[in-house]
Design a protein around this motif. Structure first.
Motif, mmCIF file in Angstrom:
data_model
loop_
_atom_site.group_PDB
_atom_site.id
_atom_site.type_symbol
_atom_site.label_atom_id
_atom_site.label_comp_id
_atom_site.label_asym_id
_atom_site.label_seq_id
_atom_site.Cartn_x
_atom_site.Cartn_y
_atom_site.Cartn_z
ATOM 1 N N VAL B 4 42.597 50.153 57.065
ATOM 2 C CA VAL B 4 42.929 49.571 55.771
ATOM 3 C C VAL B 4 41.689 49.626 54.889
ATOM 4 O O VAL B 4 40.604 49.211 55.319
ATOM 5 C CB VAL B 4 43.406 48.119 55.922
ATOM 6 C CG1 VAL B 4 43.662 47.492 54.552
ATOM 7 C CG2 VAL B 4 44.678 48.065 56.774
ATOM 8 N N SER B 5 41.846 50.144 53.702
ATOM 9 C CA SER B 5 40.711 50.231 52.789
ATOM 10 C C SER B 5 40.926 49.314 51.595
ATOM 11 O O SER B 5 42.068 48.963 51.256
ATOM 12 C CB SER B 5 40.516 51.666 52.305
ATOM 13 O OG SER B 5 41.565 52.037 51.423
ATOM 14 N N GLN B 6 39.836 48.922 50.986
ATOM 15 C CA GLN B 6 39.877 48.121 49.769
ATOM 16 C C GLN B 6 38.935 48.722 48.746
ATOM 17 O O GLN B 6 37.863 49.228 49.085
ATOM 18 C CB GLN B 6 39.439 46.674 50.042
ATOM 19 C CG GLN B 6 40.516 45.796 50.618
ATOM 20 C CD GLN B 6 40.086 44.356 50.784
ATOM 21 O OE1 GLN B 6 40.000 43.847 51.889
ATOM 22 N NE2 GLN B 6 39.822 43.681 49.657
ATOM 23 N N HIS B 7 39.345 48.631 47.510
ATOM 24 C CA HIS B 7 38.505 49.130 46.424
ATOM 25 C C HIS B 7 38.646 48.231 45.209
ATOM 26 O O HIS B 7 39.766 47.868 44.849
ATOM 27 C CB HIS B 7 38.914 50.561 46.058
ATOM 28 C CG HIS B 7 38.124 51.128 44.936
ATOM 29 N ND1 HIS B 7 36.858 51.649 45.088
ATOM 30 C CD2 HIS B 7 38.400 51.212 43.607
ATOM 31 C CE1 HIS B 7 36.408 52.042 43.926
ATOM 32 N NE2 HIS B 7 37.326 51.811 43.017
ATOM 33 N N PRO B 8 37.549 47.837 44.614
ATOM 34 C CA PRO B 8 36.171 48.155 44.980
ATOM 35 C C PRO B 8 35.662 47.258 46.108
ATOM 36 O O PRO B 8 36.321 46.287 46.462
ATOM 37 C CB PRO B 8 35.411 47.884 43.677
ATOM 38 C CG PRO B 8 36.185 46.760 43.050
ATOM 39 C CD PRO B 8 37.633 47.022 43.390
ATOM 40 N N SER B 9 34.504 47.558 46.634
ATOM 41 C CA SER B 9 33.921 46.714 47.665
ATOM 42 C C SER B 9 33.245 45.495 47.038
ATOM 43 O O SER B 9 33.162 44.437 47.669
ATOM 44 C CB SER B 9 32.906 47.497 48.502
ATOM 45 O OG SER B 9 31.887 48.015 47.665
ATOM 46 N N ARG B 10 32.748 45.673 45.831
ATOM 47 C CA ARG B 10 32.212 44.534 45.115
ATOM 48 C C ARG B 10 32.371 44.766 43.624
ATOM 49 O O ARG B 10 32.338 45.913 43.154
ATOM 50 C CB ARG B 10 30.759 44.242 45.463
ATOM 51 C CG ARG B 10 29.775 45.370 45.208
ATOM 52 C CD ARG B 10 28.375 44.937 45.581
ATOM 53 N NE ARG B 10 28.243 44.610 47.001
ATOM 54 C CZ ARG B 10 27.661 43.515 47.459
ATOM 55 N NH1 ARG B 10 27.184 42.619 46.636
ATOM 56 N NH2 ARG B 10 27.575 43.303 48.743
ATOM 57 N N VAL B 11 32.576 43.700 42.891
ATOM 58 C CA VAL B 11 32.760 43.815 41.450
ATOM 59 C C VAL B 11 32.175 42.573 40.783
ATOM 60 O O VAL B 11 32.314 41.455 41.286
ATOM 61 C CB VAL B 11 34.253 44.000 41.095
ATOM 62 C CG1 VAL B 11 35.116 42.870 41.648
ATOM 63 C CG2 VAL B 11 34.460 44.147 39.603
ATOM 64 N N ILE B 12 31.523 42.840 39.674
ATOM 65 C CA ILE B 12 30.977 41.756 38.851
ATOM 66 C C ILE B 12 31.638 41.860 37.495
ATOM 67 O O ILE B 12 31.685 42.946 36.900
ATOM 68 C CB ILE B 12 29.452 41.876 38.705
ATOM 69 C CG1 ILE B 12 28.783 41.820 40.085
ATOM 70 C CG2 ILE B 12 28.902 40.769 37.805
ATOM 71 C CD1 ILE B 12 27.291 42.109 40.056
#
Lengths: 113, 117
Positions: B4-12
């Motif tokens: 399972v992937s997620q996008h983005p990994s981090r966001v500000i």
């Protein structure tokens, strides 16, 4: 109410020592139980699961867990820990009616060199 | 398998803006996807369960208008945090399984760290 309790918030063991992480559940029906591991800033990786059958379950990375219905427990064990085992460990029970996982509070494992 | 992937990994993002997080099952069809929120040093709290093609089921206390979930296909679910505020800053994790009426293993994404300034 269905719940999972991990009594130990933080455990520290020396590298090479044995490990046991405790998990107790409260659930009226046959429990479906899981142990997951989470490294810092990461998602969860499944270590092992118990659905039925043999109450001693083998998982990845040398972990095992034993289901004890009489004690409502599903403790995770490893004979000899490695520094790479340092992480957060979560026990979870699957609630069939609600079709969802309920997690324990987690146990943070620190390994001393 | 079972990635399972997620996008983005981090966001500000700035306060008041909306942020979309994608969750994809890469090698299996996920009939059900779950969205969790995790505060620092705490456990995962289920926010909502989504089934492909139907409305998400939100947990008590989760604002459905704040956290919009869309499960458009058997491999993709999105979580949109609308009008984000600093208190929405958290680690959001999705999971997926091939639920077919019995217990199954949930496979988790790597998580998305949201910081709202």
């Amino acid at each position: 109410a269905q719940s999972v309790t991990q009594p130990d918030i933080h455990i520290t063991v020396s590298e090479g020592a044995s490990l046991e992480l405790r998990c107790n559940y409260s659930y009226g029906a046959t429990p479906y139980l899981f142990w997951y591991v989470q490294s810092p800033g990461q998602g969860l990786q499944l270590l092992l699961k118990y659905f039925s059958g043999d109450t001693l379950v083998q998982g990845i990375k040398g972990f095992e867990a034993e289901f004890k219905r009489s004690q409502s427990s599903f403790n995770l064990r490893k004979p000899s820990v490695h520094w790479s085992d340092a992480a957060e460990y979560f026990c979870a029970v699957f609630i069939q009616g609600a079709q969802k996982l309920v997690f324990g509070q987690g146990t943070r494992l620190t390994i001393n060199p | 398998g079972a990635v399972v992937s997620q996008h983005p990994s981090r966001v500000i993002c700035k306060s008041g803006t909306s942020v979309k997080i994608e969750c994809r099952s890469l090698d299996f069809q996920a009939t059900t996807m779950f969205w969790y929120r995790q505060f620092p040093k705490q456990s995962l709290m289920l926010m909502a369960t989504s089934n492909e093609g139907s409305k998400a089921t939100y947990e008590q206390g989760v604002e459905k208008d704040k956290f919009l979930i869309n499960h458009a296909s058997l491999t993709l679910s999105t979580l949109t945090v609308t009008s984000a505020h600093p208190e929405d800053s958290s680690f959001y994790i999705c999971s997926a399984n091939t639920w077919a009426g019995g217990p199954d293993t949930q496979y988790f994404g790597p998580g998305t760290r949201l910081t709202v300034l």
